[in-house]
Write a protein that holds these residues in place. Structure first.
Motif, mmCIF file in Angstrom:
data_model
loop_
_atom_site.group_PDB
_atom_site.id
_atom_site.type_symbol
_atom_site.label_atom_id
_atom_site.label_comp_id
_atom_site.label_asym_id
_atom_site.label_seq_id
_atom_site.Cartn_x
_atom_site.Cartn_y
_atom_site.Cartn_z
ATOM 1 N N ASN A 1 54.938 35.128 34.688
ATOM 2 C CA ASN A 1 53.767 35.542 35.456
ATOM 3 C C ASN A 1 53.295 36.947 35.104
ATOM 4 O O ASN A 1 52.110 37.261 35.215
ATOM 5 N N ASN A 2 54.204 37.807 34.668
ATOM 6 C CA ASN A 2 53.788 39.147 34.259
ATOM 7 C C ASN A 2 52.880 39.075 33.037
ATOM 8 O O ASN A 2 51.846 39.763 32.972
ATOM 9 N N GLU A 3 53.264 38.245 32.070
ATOM 10 C CA GLU A 3 52.408 38.085 30.888
ATOM 11 C C GLU A 3 51.099 37.402 31.250
ATOM 12 O O GLU A 3 50.041 37.732 30.693
ATOM 13 N N LEU A 4 51.147 36.460 32.178
ATOM 14 C CA LEU A 4 49.917 35.811 32.630
ATOM 15 C C LEU A 4 48.993 36.829 33.287
ATOM 16 O O LEU A 4 47.774 36.830 33.047
ATOM 17 N N MET A 5 49.543 37.710 34.122
ATOM 18 C CA MET A 5 48.731 38.721 34.793
ATOM 19 C C MET A 5 48.072 39.646 33.781
ATOM 20 O O MET A 5 46.909 40.041 33.940
ATOM 21 N N GLN A 6 48.790 39.998 32.721
ATOM 22 C CA GLN A 6 48.203 40.840 31.681
ATOM 23 C C GLN A 6 47.010 40.157 31.031
ATOM 24 O O GLN A 6 45.989 40.805 30.741
ATOM 25 N N ARG A 7 47.118 38.867 30.801
ATOM 26 C CA ARG A 7 45.995 38.127 30.198
ATOM 27 C C ARG A 7 44.807 38.085 31.149
ATOM 28 O O ARG A 7 43.649 38.208 30.726
ATOM 29 N N LEU A 8 45.066 37.885 32.422
ATOM 30 C CA LEU A 8 43.977 37.842 33.397
ATOM 31 C C LEU A 8 43.333 39.216 33.564
ATOM 32 O O LEU A 8 42.110 39.326 33.739
ATOM 33 N N ASP A 9 44.137 40.268 33.514
ATOM 34 C CA ASP A 9 43.573 41.623 33.554
ATOM 35 C C ASP A 9 42.638 41.849 32.374
ATOM 36 O O ASP A 9 41.546 42.419 32.529
ATOM 37 N N LYS A 10 43.062 41.405 31.194
ATOM 38 C CA LYS A 10 42.229 41.570 30.001
ATOM 39 C C LYS A 10 40.939 40.770 30.124
ATOM 40 O O LYS A 10 39.862 41.251 29.739
ATOM 41 N N LEU A 11 41.047 39.543 30.672
ATOM 42 C CA LEU A 11 39.853 38.725 30.887
ATOM 43 C C LEU A 11 38.885 39.435 31.813
ATOM 44 O O LEU A 11 37.676 39.518 31.528
ATOM 45 N N ALA A 12 39.377 39.945 32.942
ATOM 46 C CA ALA A 12 38.514 40.622 33.916
ATOM 47 C C ALA A 12 37.908 41.885 33.320
ATOM 48 O O ALA A 12 36.733 42.211 33.559
ATOM 49 N N GLU A 13 38.691 42.598 32.539
ATOM 50 C CA GLU A 13 38.200 43.841 31.923
ATOM 51 C C GLU A 13 37.052 43.589 30.963
ATOM 52 O O GLU A 13 36.108 44.386 30.867
ATOM 53 N N ASP A 14 37.115 42.452 30.254
ATOM 54 C CA ASP A 14 36.111 42.163 29.227
ATOM 55 C C ASP A 14 34.929 41.348 29.743
ATOM 56 O O ASP A 14 33.984 41.080 28.977
ATOM 57 N N LEU A 15 34.949 40.946 31.012
ATOM 58 C CA LEU A 15 33.858 40.106 31.520
ATOM 59 C C LEU A 15 32.536 40.860 31.532
ATOM 60 O O LEU A 15 32.455 41.979 32.046
ATOM 61 N N PRO A 16 31.489 40.251 30.982
ATOM 62 C CA PRO A 16 30.163 40.876 31.089
ATOM 63 C C PRO A 16 29.623 40.707 32.506
ATOM 64 O O PRO A 16 30.037 39.815 33.239
ATOM 65 N N GLN A 17 28.702 41.576 32.874
ATOM 66 C CA GLN A 17 28.063 41.470 34.188
ATOM 67 C C GLN A 17 26.553 41.443 33.992
ATOM 68 O O GLN A 17 25.981 42.442 33.564
ATOM 69 N N PRO A 18 25.888 40.357 34.271
ATOM 70 C CA PRO A 18 26.460 39.097 34.749
ATOM 71 C C PRO A 18 26.972 38.236 33.587
ATOM 72 O O PRO A 18 26.700 38.534 32.423
#
Length: 443
Positions: A371-388
């Motif tokens: 889950n720690n590695e999964l959280m890192q991937r999700l953090d990276k996804l959220a960081e790179d998300l364009p708005q909108p």
């Protein structure tokens, strides 16, 4: 003259239909003065979509059955003649040669688009007593079925066939003449051989085009299969109309419909993958069984000394997202054990696939171990998300060991969005399936 008919038993389609839902922020908003950053628009796609067809084709109302041949022989006429004496009796010692001869005649007839295929030349080489006639004809139907499943270029076949044969009576009653009559799909039944041949040439040309493009991308077999998989998922749309109209099932359950018209049901997906991969020399089979409680068809492909499952239908989201939508890879080069989570088939009918490749995830560094590695991937996804978000964004991860359920993934995603100060909600859909975590952010 004796007439028989066989039909491959109907197969239901295991395609899933996404169910749209909206998650509203209620009590939390009143208490905290805000709402969740997440808006779920699709549940995990596990509802079954059904359709009506013959043999490997799908049916909405029939119970699932294994793909076995049935034949009922009812004598309608007989002839009398001296029993032949020069021919050897059909026995284990010459059965293989007889079956090879039958298969060669059937294959040649189908290559000529024949609507009647006479097998008398093979019968003239052996003596088959009347007591063995029914069993012999059922075996001939088996041989026909093998050809049907291994030659997707014969798009014009319906999955039905009739036979008529003659018994001669003398000192010994023997099977003397047999005609096999392949069934054609409605759109080909009224066409001339030249018209069928023209569409077949177009089909083979399209298959070769896709195969060449896959080969140009890589010399690695796994990457070639991946290129074929992705190209076909983007090209083909699952025909939901045909799934609900039995008369259209046959017309959407072959490779020509998939590759030339871009519309297919599950067998059309499987036949198109089989045909394209065959152009590159791959051995590809088409298992039939059930998925999600209804009948389904997919592929087994050989890589080296091992076999792996591929299911394009299940990797193509419904409704179709078009050629630019992300492609799923949950069912690309998977093992028996993983596929049996949703698919059921008669293991004795097909080679075993004991190893799980999941090559897409290993080749693209999409593997997490905890889950720690999964959280890192999700953090990276959220960081790179364009708005909108203006176009779909897919995250697929192979989770080694037992993955978390999707509600846990949702909570982790919400934490990642909050940590990265994402401004506004997002639309997403996802699920955990066969050890794969899928999360698609959509506009």
């Amino acid at each position: 003259m004796i007439s028989t008919k066989f039909t491959f038993p109907p197969v239901r389609d295991g395609k899933r239909r996404a169910v749209t839902i909206i998650l509203l922020c209620v009590l939390l908003a009143a208490i905290l003065g805000g709402c969740s950053l997440l808006r779920v628009i699709n549940e995990p796609r596990n509802a079954s979509k059904t359709t009506e067809t013959e043999l490997p084709r799908l049916t909405e109302t029939e119970p699932a059955e294994s793909a076995q041949i049935t034949a009922t022989n009812k004598p309608t006429a007989k002839t009398s003649a001296p029993a032949p004496t020069a021919r050897p009796a059909l026995a284990p010692s010459n059965t293989a040669a007889f079956e090879d001869r039958i298969s060669a005649i059937i294959l040649a007839g189908l290559q000529d688009y024949a609507k009647e295929i006479k097998l008398d030349a093979a019968l003239a080489e052996v003596r088959i007593p009347a007591s063995m006639a029914d069993a012999t004809i059922e075996r001939i139907f088996d041989l026909y079925q093998t050809i049907y499943f291994s030659h997707p270029e014969f798009y014009f076949l319906s999955g039905q066939a009739h036979s008529s044969y003659t018994l001669q009576h003398g000192a010994e009653s023997t099977l003397e003449a047999l005609t096999l009559k392949p069934g054609f799909i409605d759109s080909a039944a009224a066409e001339t051989s030249a018209e069928i041949a023209q569409r077949q040439r177009q089909l083979l040309s399209k298959a070769t085009e896709i195969a060449k493009a896959a080969k140009a991308k890589s010399n690695k077999p796994e990457l070639q299969l991946l290129a074929i998989h992705d190209a076909l998922v983007r090209l083909i749309s699952y025909d939901e109309t045909a799934a609900s109209i039995p008369e259209l099932n046959r017309e959407r359950s072959h490779a020509a419909s998939a590759l030339l018209d871009g519309l297919a049901l599950c067998q059309g997906y499987a036949a198109s993958f089989q045909l394209v991969a065959q152009q590159l020399g791959f051995e590809v089979l088409m298992p039939t069984g059930t998925a999600g409680g209804v009948n389904h068809a997919w592929n087994l492909v050989r890589l080296g000394d091992s076999y792996y499952h591929i299911d394009l239908t299940y990797d193509d989201p419904t409704p179709d997202g078009g050629p630019d939508a992300p492609v799923e890879h949950v069912h690309f080069l998977r093992s028996d054990a993983q596929m049996r989570r949703t698919h059921i088939w008669n293991a004795a009918d097909y080679p075993a696939a004991p190893a799980d490749s999941a090559a897409y995830y290993h080749l693209n560094n999409l593997v997490v171990n905890n889950n720690n590695e999964l959280m890192q991937r999700l953090d990276k996804l959220a960081e790179d998300l364009p708005q909108p978000v203006k176009k779909p964004i897919m995250l697929e991860l192979l989770y080694t060991g037992e993955p978390p359920d999707f509600s846990t993934v949702e909570g982790m995603l919400e934490d990642a969005l909050a940590l990265n100060w994402y401004d506004g909600g997002i639309n997403y859909r996802g699920r955990v399936d066969k050890g794969i975590i899928l999360l698609e952010i959509v506009p």
